[in-house]
Design a protein around this motif. Structure first.
Motif, PDB file in Angstrom:
ATOM      1  N   MET A 155      66.625 125.128  89.210  1.00  0.00           N
ATOM      2  CA  MET A 155      65.527 126.082  89.225  1.00  0.00           C
ATOM      3  C   MET A 155      64.377 125.506  90.051  1.00  0.00           C
ATOM      4  O   MET A 155      64.195 124.283  90.123  1.00  0.00           O
ATOM      5  CB  MET A 155      65.033 126.390  87.800  1.00  0.00           C
ATOM      6  N   ALA A 156      63.583 126.416  90.677  1.00  0.00           N
ATOM      7  CA  ALA A 156      62.448 125.987  91.493  1.00  0.00           C
ATOM      8  C   ALA A 156      61.261 126.901  91.230  1.00  0.00           C
ATOM      9  O   ALA A 156      61.415 128.130  91.177  1.00  0.00           O
ATOM     10  CB  ALA A 156      62.812 126.018  92.976  1.00  0.00           C
ATOM     11  N   TYR A 157      60.070 126.274  91.062  1.00  0.00           N
ATOM     12  CA  TYR A 157      58.845 127.020  90.762  1.00  0.00           C
ATOM     13  C   TYR A 157      57.787 126.692  91.826  1.00  0.00           C
ATOM     14  O   TYR A 157      57.441 125.519  92.015  1.00  0.00           O
ATOM     15  CB  TYR A 157      58.293 126.624  89.387  1.00  0.00           C
ATOM     16  N   PRO A 158      57.261 127.733  92.500  1.00  0.00           N
ATOM     17  CA  PRO A 158      56.155 127.458  93.431  1.00  0.00           C
ATOM     18  C   PRO A 158      54.895 127.116  92.650  1.00  0.00           C
ATOM     19  O   PRO A 158      54.655 127.655  91.562  1.00  0.00           O
ATOM     20  CB  PRO A 158      55.992 128.772  94.199  1.00  0.00           C
ATOM     21  N   VAL A 159      54.080 126.195  93.216  1.00  0.00           N
ATOM     22  CA  VAL A 159      52.832 125.756  92.578  1.00  0.00           C
ATOM     23  C   VAL A 159      51.669 126.204  93.466  1.00  0.00           C
ATOM     24  O   VAL A 159      51.643 125.902  94.674  1.00  0.00           O
ATOM     25  CB  VAL A 159      52.807 124.225  92.405  1.00  0.00           C
ATOM     26  N   ALA A 165      52.951 123.371  96.623  1.00  0.00           N
ATOM     27  CA  ALA A 165      54.095 122.499  96.295  1.00  0.00           C
ATOM     28  C   ALA A 165      55.171 123.342  95.633  1.00  0.00           C
ATOM     29  O   ALA A 165      54.949 124.523  95.286  1.00  0.00           O
ATOM     30  CB  ALA A 165      53.669 121.363  95.373  1.00  0.00           C
ATOM     31  N   VAL A 166      56.348 122.745  95.443  1.00  0.00           N
ATOM     32  CA  VAL A 166      57.443 123.401  94.722  1.00  0.00           C
ATOM     33  C   VAL A 166      57.993 122.400  93.717  1.00  0.00           C
ATOM     34  O   VAL A 166      58.320 121.260  94.082  1.00  0.00           O
ATOM     35  CB  VAL A 166      58.566 123.860  95.684  1.00  0.00           C
ATOM     36  N   LEU A 167      58.073 122.814  92.435  1.00  0.00           N
ATOM     37  CA  LEU A 167      58.654 121.974  91.396  1.00  0.00           C
ATOM     38  C   LEU A 167      60.130 122.361  91.243  1.00  0.00           C
ATOM     39  O   LEU A 167      60.444 123.541  91.010  1.00  0.00           O
ATOM     40  CB  LEU A 167      57.910 122.192  90.069  1.00  0.00           C
ATOM     41  N   VAL A 168      61.030 121.372  91.371  1.00  0.00           N
ATOM     42  CA  VAL A 168      62.480 121.632  91.332  1.00  0.00           C
ATOM     43  C   VAL A 168      63.076 120.853  90.171  1.00  0.00           C
ATOM     44  O   VAL A 168      62.827 119.645  90.023  1.00  0.00           O
ATOM     45  CB  VAL A 168      63.147 121.209  92.654  1.00  0.00           C
ATOM     46  N   ILE A 169      63.876 121.545  89.343  1.00  0.00           N
ATOM     47  CA  ILE A 169      64.523 120.915  88.186  1.00  0.00           C
ATOM     48  C   ILE A 169      66.026 121.092  88.328  1.00  0.00           C
ATOM     49  O   ILE A 169      66.514 122.187  88.639  1.00  0.00           O
ATOM     50  CB  ILE A 169      64.050 121.545  86.849  1.00  0.00           C
ATOM     51  N   GLU A 170      66.796 120.002  88.066  1.00  0.00           N
ATOM     52  CA  GLU A 170      68.255 120.025  88.254  1.00  0.00           C
ATOM     53  C   GLU A 170      68.942 119.612  86.958  1.00  0.00           C
ATOM     54  O   GLU A 170      68.481 118.702  86.262  1.00  0.00           O
ATOM     55  CB  GLU A 170      68.646 119.060  89.385  1.00  0.00           C
ATOM     56  N   GLN A 198      54.975 127.737  82.802  1.00  0.00           N
ATOM     57  CA  GLN A 198      53.636 127.346  82.378  1.00  0.00           C
ATOM     58  C   GLN A 198      53.257 125.971  82.942  1.00  0.00           C
ATOM     59  O   GLN A 198      52.097 125.728  83.320  1.00  0.00           O
ATOM     60  CB  GLN A 198      53.560 127.331  80.840  1.00  0.00           C
ATOM     61  N   LEU A 199      54.248 125.083  83.034  1.00  0.00           N
ATOM     62  CA  LEU A 199      54.006 123.747  83.582  1.00  0.00           C
ATOM     63  C   LEU A 199      53.590 123.828  85.051  1.00  0.00           C
ATOM     64  O   LEU A 199      52.676 123.120  85.487  1.00  0.00           O
ATOM     65  CB  LEU A 199      55.270 122.897  83.422  1.00  0.00           C
ATOM     66  N   ALA A 200      54.229 124.723  85.823  1.00  0.00           N
ATOM     67  CA  ALA A 200      53.877 124.892  87.236  1.00  0.00           C
ATOM     68  C   ALA A 200      52.454 125.426  87.377  1.00  0.00           C
ATOM     69  O   ALA A 200      51.691 125.001  88.250  1.00  0.00           O
ATOM     70  CB  ALA A 200      54.877 125.827  87.920  1.00  0.00           C
ATOM     71  N   VAL A 201      52.087 126.374  86.477  1.00  0.00           N
ATOM     72  CA  VAL A 201      50.713 126.905  86.511  1.00  0.00           C
ATOM     73  C   VAL A 201      49.711 125.815  86.159  1.00  0.00           C
ATOM     74  O   VAL A 201      48.660 125.659  86.802  1.00  0.00           O
ATOM     75  CB  VAL A 201      50.576 128.105  85.541  1.00  0.00           C
TER      76      VAL A 201
END
Length: 712
Positions: free
Chosen positions: A103-107, A117-122, A139-142
């Motif tokens: 999954m990937a979340y834009p910051v 930035a982009v937060l990526v979880i594997e 919520q963590l990305a926000v």
């Protein structure tokens, strides 16, 4: 911040890896800024990932973080089977094959529309990303975006505060501390000096020669000088010392932790040398300046304030500037008398009228007669010993040089009419030190010429080329003003300074004098005849006279005569002579009517000139010279010179001369048949072999005469 965040994500969500990618400025790529994983090889593989913002760049432009950045929305969960790009990347890096879901979340920063930035979880499980975990990660990305926004605001405040501090306590031009910072620093240094029972030196410094820089080159050039010194002065001091700019060309130095005056003297001498070093301006000019300094040593008495220390050091500065002409050092200590420089033995002799003017004849090599003299200074001490310039000039100070030139000039103006009355109408050359050339100098010269009985056109003023004077725009103005006196101007020691050699075309000169260093050593370095020839061509092209100095031996006389040097000066003509001996010499001038070359060094010069002329003629039109004439060495003037000098027919020199002519003839024929062929290598090798053989024969003959010469 990034690193700790991805570590927490891996620890708390049981993901096998997480990373944050940020955009590279000005490129299509995203860079992994932080990464964490449950194994080192997986972390290393993630750190090497290079997602792209460009969808056409497969597979990197189609990775999950690339989509999140472009779409500006969370992406996933995505499995390898759903993403060909993910599968392709896993094939390239084996550790990534463990990943089963991403999954990937834009910051976003607050009020920003583009992701920062982009937060990526594997994960190694396709069921890892539950709805509650996805909400938590969102919520963590926000939260990360909010934290980054606060951090940016905090950084901007720090930078703004630093900018305010810079404006309040530092000089805009030089970036040195300003008066406000100086006042604070002085209070601290004074307290430290008392606490440690050590001396603090407050040095007020003012630049000498700064105003002429502004007047001549403009205030921009003056600013460049101040900026240069703003960088140099701190480097001349210890790290514990302090330098501030008060304004204009005034600086203050605080030199602390001094045990005695000896410690301070070393520092001040270093500061003096630092300021005196040449400064190159952006317009190509090079300038030199000096400094005057006033010093106050703290503690001196009771109840001293920082403001008083500055006032007293300023008073000492005033005393230093008032005694620039005779002070021993550019600095003066408050409360002490100015230490005047001790007069050297040479200065005492000059003061006592021990100057004698000797004259060295200059030969017109075409008319074969003496046409001029150079007036040269000598000092005679009480024991009758004659001091040459090399011995007394280093003992003179700047103010002495104009006095010396003035006295030599006055004596030459008095002696020339004496020679006129005896039938020798000569011109005279007088050296003028560049450091003394100024408006007052020109005014003095004008008065002396007006009162004298010599036509100014018979006076040549020589300016030394190897000086910074000629690199200054003011020099041109002074030289033009000197020309209005009706005198001739000569540039002395041409070749000793490359920069001003380039400016010859801009200078209003009538004559150039070749640096003796190229001439005196011709017997050891005959290849320098090339430079003699080049300078001769330069003088001819400029339409000015050339005087070749340093003609000390018959062999050198022979060589430069063959080269066609028009005016010669040196011991081979005559050494410098007092007036009475000059009169005797002129009555019995030795004859210089000889056929040249007279020796092997002259033969070498003749071959150089012959080769140059042949090469020029052949290149211009190879059909001008007949092949049979070229190939026959006996038709060459060099052949006749060799016979006359006793070179054996069929000997080594003769054979090399024949080989040279064969090579030249072949080159001529090649140019006729193939004009595009300009390969002179064979002819040049033959020429070099002949030149080297002539020189070795010359050195051998000198050794046999008991005067061996080194080829170095």
């Amino acid at each position: 911040m990034y690193q700790r965040l991805v570590e927490v994500v891996v620890e708390q969500t049981e993901a096998i890896g997480a990373y944050i990618a940020v955009p590279e400025a000005g490129s299509e790529w995203l860079r992994v800024a932080a990464a964490s994983a449950d194994t080192p090889d997986l972390r290393q593989a993630m750190e090497q990932l290079t997602p792209s913002k460009d969808p056409a760049h497969f597979p990197y432009g189609n990775m999950v973080p690339s989509l999140a950045f472009r779409e500006k929305t969370p992406q996933g969960p995505v499995s390898p089977g759903q993403s060909p790009a993910m599968t392709a990347v896993q094939r390239q890096q084996a550790p990534l094959s463990r990943i089963r879901s991403v999954m990937a979340y834009p910051v976003f920063l607050c009020e920003e529309r583009e992701p920062t930035a982009v937060l990526v979880i594997e994960s190694d499980s396709s069921r890892h990303f539950t709805q509650s975990l996805q909400r938590l990660l969102g919520q963590l990305a926000v939260t990360l975006g909010l934290a980054l926004t606060q951090w940016r605001h905090h950084r901007e405040l720090i930078e703004k505060d630093a900018e305010i501090q810079q404006m309040a306590f530092y000089d805009d031009l030089t970036a040195l501390p300003n008066r406000r910072f100086l006042e604070i620093q002085m209070e601290q240094d004074m307290a430290r000096a008392e606490r440690h029972n050590r001396l603090l030196a407050v040095c007020m410094l003012d630049l000498d020669g700064f105003k002429p820089v502004n007047d001549t080159y403009g205030h921009e050039a003056g600013d460049e000088v101040l900026v240069a010194l703003g960088k140099r002065l701190p480097e001349a001091l210890r790290k514990s010392d302090f330098v501030a700019r008060l304004g204009g060309d005034e600086f203050v130095l605080l030199v602390e932790d001094l045990a005695d005056l000896g410690d301070l003297t070393q520092t001040l001498k270093k500061v003096e040398d630092t300021i005196a070093a040449p400064i190159r301006l952006s317009n190509g000019e090079t300038i030199r300046i000096g400094a005057s300094m006033g010093i106050f040593l703290y503690p001196f008495g009771d109840g001293e304030t920082a403001d008083q220390l500055l006032r007293w050091s300023d008073q000492a500065l005033y005393e230093s500037k008032a005694h620039k002409a005779d002070r021993e050092h550019p600095w003066v200590l408050f409360g002490e008398e100015v230490r005047k420089a001790q007069r050297t033995p040479a200065q005492h002799l000059l003061d006592a009228g021990a100057l004698e003017v000797w004259y060295q004849p200059i030969l017109d090599n075409r008319a074969r007669k003496v046409v001029g003299v150079e007036a040269l200074a000598r000092l005679r001490d009480a024991e009758g010993k004659i001091w040459p310039p090399a011995e007394f000039l280093p003992q003179l100070r700047d103010a002495d040089f104009f006095d010396l030139s003035k006295k030599v000039f006055a004596q030459a103006l008095a002696d020339l009419p004496i020679l006129d009355a005896q039938g020798w109408s000569l011109w005279v050359s007088v050296n003028v030190d560049p450091r003394s050339v100024s408006e007052s100098c020109i005014t003095c010269l004008r008065e002396m010429i007006t009162l004298g009985a010599v036509d100014p056109s018979r006076i040549t003023l020589e300016i030394l080329e190897g000086s910074d004077f000629l690199e200054q725009q003011a020099a041109l103005e002074h030289l033009l003003e000197m020309k209005t006196l009706g005198v001739r101007l000569a540039l002395d020691d041409v070749g000793s300074a490359y920069a001003s050699l380039l400016r010859l075309k801009d200078l209003p000169i009538d004559e150039i004098k070749l640096d003796q260093a190229f001439v005196r050593t011709l017997e050891k370095r005959p290849q320098d005849l090339h430079f003699v020839g080049a300078t001769q061509d330069l003088a001819s092209g400029m339409g000015v006279n050339l005087v070749v100095e340093g003609v000390e031996t018959d062999d050198i006389f022979d060589a430069v005569t063959v080269m066609g040097a028009p005016l010669l000066q040196g011991y081979a003509i005559a050494k410098p002579l007092p007036l009475a001996e000059l009169q005797e010499f002129l009555q019995h001038t030795p004859s210089h009517h000889r056929r040249h070359p007279t020796g092997l060094l002259g033969l070498y010069a003749a071959q150089l000139a012959n080769h140059s002329a042949l090469k020029k003629a052949i290149r211009q039109n190879p059909r001008l010279v007949d092949y049979m004439t070229l190939v026959d060495a006996t038709t060459c003037p060099i052949h006749d010179d060799m016979r006359r000098l006793g070179v054996d027919d069929g000997g080594p020199l003769d054979r090399l001369h024949q080989e040279y002519h064969r090579a030249i003839a072949v080159m001529d024929a090649l140019l006729i048949s193939s004009p595009a062929n300009d390969d002179w290598s064979a002819a040049e090798r033959a020429e070099k072999a002949l030149e080297q053989a002539i020189i070795e024969a010359f050195w051998k003959s000198k050794a046999e005469d008991g005067n061996p010469l080194s080829s170095g």
